[in-house]
Design a protein around this motif. Structure first.
Motif, PDB file in Angstrom:
ATOM      1  N   ASP A 283       0.853  -1.181   0.000  1.00  0.00           N
ATOM      2  CA  ASP A 283       0.000   0.000   0.000  1.00  0.00           C
ATOM      3  C   ASP A 283       0.897   1.242   0.000  1.00  0.00           C
ATOM      4  O   ASP A 283       2.123   1.143   0.093  1.00  0.00           O
ATOM      5  CB  ASP A 283      -0.955  -0.017   1.189  1.00  0.00           C
ATOM      6  CG  ASP A 283      -0.237  -0.075   2.525  1.00  0.00           C
ATOM      7  OD1 ASP A 283       0.990  -0.252   2.536  1.00  0.00           O
ATOM      8  OD2 ASP A 283      -0.908   0.058   3.566  1.00  0.00           O
ATOM      9  N   ASN A 284       0.287   2.405  -0.136  1.00  0.00           N
ATOM     10  CA  ASN A 284       1.070   3.638  -0.242  1.00  0.00           C
ATOM     11  C   ASN A 284       1.927   3.896   0.998  1.00  0.00           C
ATOM     12  O   ASN A 284       3.047   4.394   0.893  1.00  0.00           O
ATOM     13  CB  ASN A 284       0.145   4.827  -0.504  1.00  0.00           C
ATOM     14  CG  ASN A 284      -0.360   4.836  -1.929  1.00  0.00           C
ATOM     15  OD1 ASN A 284       0.042   4.017  -2.752  1.00  0.00           O
ATOM     16  ND2 ASN A 284      -1.265   5.749  -2.223  1.00  0.00           N
TER      17      ASN A 284
ATOM     18  N   LYS B 159       4.998   1.689   0.722  1.00  0.00           N
ATOM     19  CA  LYS B 159       5.889   2.201  -0.329  1.00  0.00           C
ATOM     20  C   LYS B 159       6.641   3.431   0.162  1.00  0.00           C
ATOM     21  O   LYS B 159       7.846   3.565  -0.086  1.00  0.00           O
ATOM     22  CB  LYS B 159       5.088   2.544  -1.591  1.00  0.00           C
ATOM     23  CG  LYS B 159       4.677   1.344  -2.397  1.00  0.00           C
ATOM     24  CD  LYS B 159       4.029   1.775  -3.693  1.00  0.00           C
ATOM     25  CE  LYS B 159       2.605   1.351  -3.685  1.00  0.00           C
ATOM     26  NZ  LYS B 159       1.851   1.727  -4.846  1.00  0.00           N
ATOM     27  N   LEU B 160       5.928   4.326   0.852  1.00  0.00           N
ATOM     28  CA  LEU B 160       6.594   5.520   1.391  1.00  0.00           C
ATOM     29  C   LEU B 160       7.684   5.139   2.395  1.00  0.00           C
ATOM     30  O   LEU B 160       8.761   5.740   2.410  1.00  0.00           O
ATOM     31  CB  LEU B 160       5.571   6.442   2.055  1.00  0.00           C
ATOM     32  CG  LEU B 160       4.696   7.260   1.112  1.00  0.00           C
ATOM     33  CD1 LEU B 160       3.579   7.939   1.888  1.00  0.00           C
ATOM     34  CD2 LEU B 160       5.528   8.277   0.356  1.00  0.00           C
TER      35      LEU B 160
ATOM     36  N   TRP C  90       7.893   9.603  -7.572  1.00  0.00           N
ATOM     37  CA  TRP C  90       6.529   9.300  -7.120  1.00  0.00           C
ATOM     38  C   TRP C  90       6.105  10.300  -6.060  1.00  0.00           C
ATOM     39  O   TRP C  90       6.852  10.600  -5.131  1.00  0.00           O
ATOM     40  CB  TRP C  90       6.494   7.877  -6.575  1.00  0.00           C
ATOM     41  CG  TRP C  90       5.148   7.402  -6.171  1.00  0.00           C
ATOM     42  CD1 TRP C  90       4.010   7.390  -6.926  1.00  0.00           C
ATOM     43  CD2 TRP C  90       4.783   6.851  -4.908  1.00  0.00           C
ATOM     44  NE1 TRP C  90       2.971   6.861  -6.214  1.00  0.00           N
ATOM     45  CE2 TRP C  90       3.420   6.518  -4.963  1.00  0.00           C
ATOM     46  CE3 TRP C  90       5.472   6.595  -3.735  1.00  0.00           C
ATOM     47  CZ2 TRP C  90       2.731   5.952  -3.902  1.00  0.00           C
ATOM     48  CZ3 TRP C  90       4.797   6.026  -2.676  1.00  0.00           C
ATOM     49  CH2 TRP C  90       3.440   5.714  -2.762  1.00  0.00           C
TER      50      TRP C  90
ATOM     51  N   THR D 288       5.582   6.969 -13.573  1.00  0.00           N
ATOM     52  CA  THR D 288       5.218   7.240 -12.181  1.00  0.00           C
ATOM     53  C   THR D 288       6.414   7.110 -11.242  1.00  0.00           C
ATOM     54  O   THR D 288       6.585   7.925 -10.343  1.00  0.00           O
ATOM     55  CB  THR D 288       4.096   6.280 -11.721  1.00  0.00           C
ATOM     56  OG1 THR D 288       2.980   6.423 -12.593  1.00  0.00           O
ATOM     57  CG2 THR D 288       3.667   6.573 -10.303  1.00  0.00           C
TER      58      THR D 288
ATOM     59  N   GLU E 151      13.497   4.264  -7.677  1.00  0.00           N
ATOM     60  CA  GLU E 151      12.319   3.781  -6.956  1.00  0.00           C
ATOM     61  C   GLU E 151      11.900   2.391  -7.435  1.00  0.00           C
ATOM     62  O   GLU E 151      11.563   1.529  -6.624  1.00  0.00           O
ATOM     63  CB  GLU E 151      11.153   4.761  -7.142  1.00  0.00           C
ATOM     64  CG  GLU E 151      11.354   6.070  -6.415  1.00  0.00           C
ATOM     65  CD  GLU E 151      10.308   7.097  -6.762  1.00  0.00           C
ATOM     66  OE1 GLU E 151       9.963   7.893  -5.874  1.00  0.00           O
ATOM     67  OE2 GLU E 151       9.826   7.118  -7.916  1.00  0.00           O
TER      68      GLU E 151
ATOM     69  N   GLY F 126       3.668   9.953  -3.863  1.00  0.00           N
ATOM     70  CA  GLY F 126       3.167   9.319  -2.655  1.00  0.00           C
ATOM     71  C   GLY F 126       1.656   9.196  -2.588  1.00  0.00           C
ATOM     72  O   GLY F 126       1.126   8.602  -1.653  1.00  0.00           O
ATOM     73  N   HIS F 127       0.947   9.733  -3.574  1.00  0.00           N
ATOM     74  CA  HIS F 127      -0.515   9.700  -3.557  1.00  0.00           C
ATOM     75  C   HIS F 127      -1.101   8.931  -4.735  1.00  0.00           C
ATOM     76  O   HIS F 127      -2.211   8.408  -4.630  1.00  0.00           O
ATOM     77  CB  HIS F 127      -1.092  11.115  -3.555  1.00  0.00           C
ATOM     78  CG  HIS F 127      -0.636  11.928  -2.389  1.00  0.00           C
ATOM     79  ND1 HIS F 127      -1.063  11.684  -1.105  1.00  0.00           N
ATOM     80  CD2 HIS F 127       0.208  12.979  -2.314  1.00  0.00           C
ATOM     81  CE1 HIS F 127      -0.496  12.550  -0.288  1.00  0.00           C
ATOM     82  NE2 HIS F 127       0.278  13.339  -0.983  1.00  0.00           N
ATOM     83  N   ASP F 128      -0.395   8.905  -5.853  1.00  0.00           N
ATOM     84  CA  ASP F 128      -0.934   8.245  -7.045  1.00  0.00           C
ATOM     85  C   ASP F 128      -1.198   6.771  -6.775  1.00  0.00           C
ATOM     86  O   ASP F 128      -0.452   6.117  -6.049  1.00  0.00           O
ATOM     87  CB  ASP F 128       0.051   8.353  -8.223  1.00  0.00           C
ATOM     88  CG  ASP F 128       0.146   9.768  -8.756  1.00  0.00           C
ATOM     89  OD1 ASP F 128      -0.763  10.562  -8.477  1.00  0.00           O
ATOM     90  OD2 ASP F 128       1.134  10.065  -9.452  1.00  0.00           O
ATOM     91  N   CYS F 129      -2.286   6.260  -7.378  1.00  0.00           N
ATOM     92  CA  CYS F 129      -2.572   4.831  -7.219  1.00  0.00           C
ATOM     93  C   CYS F 129      -1.614   4.020  -8.084  1.00  0.00           C
ATOM     94  O   CYS F 129      -0.874   4.570  -8.894  1.00  0.00           O
ATOM     95  CB  CYS F 129      -4.021   4.508  -7.549  1.00  0.00           C
ATOM     96  SG  CYS F 129      -4.823   5.540  -8.731  1.00  0.00           S
ATOM     97  N   ASP F 130      -1.641   2.733  -7.881  1.00  0.00           N
ATOM     98  CA  ASP F 130      -0.721   1.853  -8.598  1.00  0.00           C
ATOM     99  C   ASP F 130      -0.957   1.934 -10.108  1.00  0.00           C
ATOM    100  O   ASP F 130      -2.105   1.886 -10.555  1.00  0.00           O
ATOM    101  CB  ASP F 130      -0.895   0.405  -8.136  1.00  0.00           C
ATOM    102  CG  ASP F 130      -0.418   0.205  -6.711  1.00  0.00           C
ATOM    103  OD1 ASP F 130       0.458   0.968  -6.272  1.00  0.00           O
ATOM    104  OD2 ASP F 130      -0.926  -0.723  -6.045  1.00  0.00           O
TER     105      ASP F 130
END
Length: 191
Positions: A96-97, A100-101, A118, A134, A139, A120-124
């Motif tokens: 999940d975000n 990932k963060l 990225w 993205t 990353e 940090g808000h964009d969906c996969d």
């Protein structure tokens, strides 16, 4: 016998009167609402699109919502989408975000030259093109390394025996090799 026929006729007449009065009641309600029975019967039931409330869609057309969602995310229907991942707990992982963060933040901390893209808000991303636009190279590598470390690889294939004709030729005697060569010369060349 005639008695039964007369009784049946009265029952049918009573049923016919009931149907007529019911139709009249329904028609009076429709007239009060300003509706037309014929149009209501011909028309498909429509619902409001959950993605864009301005869209009115037919109840049967549920795939509209999926297409509408993709369009609002900036995808077109002719793009080549990634396959859906299998959710096997040992050989796949879902990030999940927040995770990932955390992973990318640790990588930035460890490498001062780490390049981030990225937000940090964009969906996969759903296409390979979006993955490249993205996430930065750093990353993508960091996320790949994390997933590779925290999942099992595919099972190793079983051993199999390869039949090697060259070994048989070594075992053949000199006489057998000469016979084989002679036989090959006798056969006509086939194309």
């Amino acid at each position: 016998m005639e008695f039964n026929i007369e009784v049946r006729k009265k029952q049918l007449q009573s049923l016919d009167q009931y149907i007529t009065s019911s139709k009249d009641k329904v028609q009076s309600i429709l007239d009060y609402l300003g509706w037309n029975a014929k149009k209501l019967l011909d028309k498909e039931v429509k619902i409001t699109c959950s993605v864009k409330p301005s869209h009115q869609i037919q109840l049967k057309n549920v795939e509209h919502i999926e297409k509408c969602c993709l369009k609002t995310l900036g995808y077109s229907p002719d793009e080549q989408f990634l396959s859906e991942p299998l959710h096997n707990p040992t050989s796949s992982i879902k990030l999940d975000n927040v995770k990932k963060l955390e992973i990318l933040g640790q990588a930035r901390y460890n490498n001062p030259k780490f390049k981030a893209a990225w937000n940090g808000h964009d969906c996969d991303p759903m296409t390979s093109d979006r993955i490249f636009s993205t996430f930065s190279v750093d990353e993508r590598i960091t996320l790949y390394d994390y997933c590779a470390k925290n999942t099992e690889g595919p099972p190793t294939p079983k051993e199999f025996i390869i039949h090697d004709d060259r070994k048989e030729e070594k075992l053949a005697t000199e006489e057998e090799l000469l016979v084989k060569e002679r036989n090959s010369k006798r056969r006509p060349n086939q194309i």
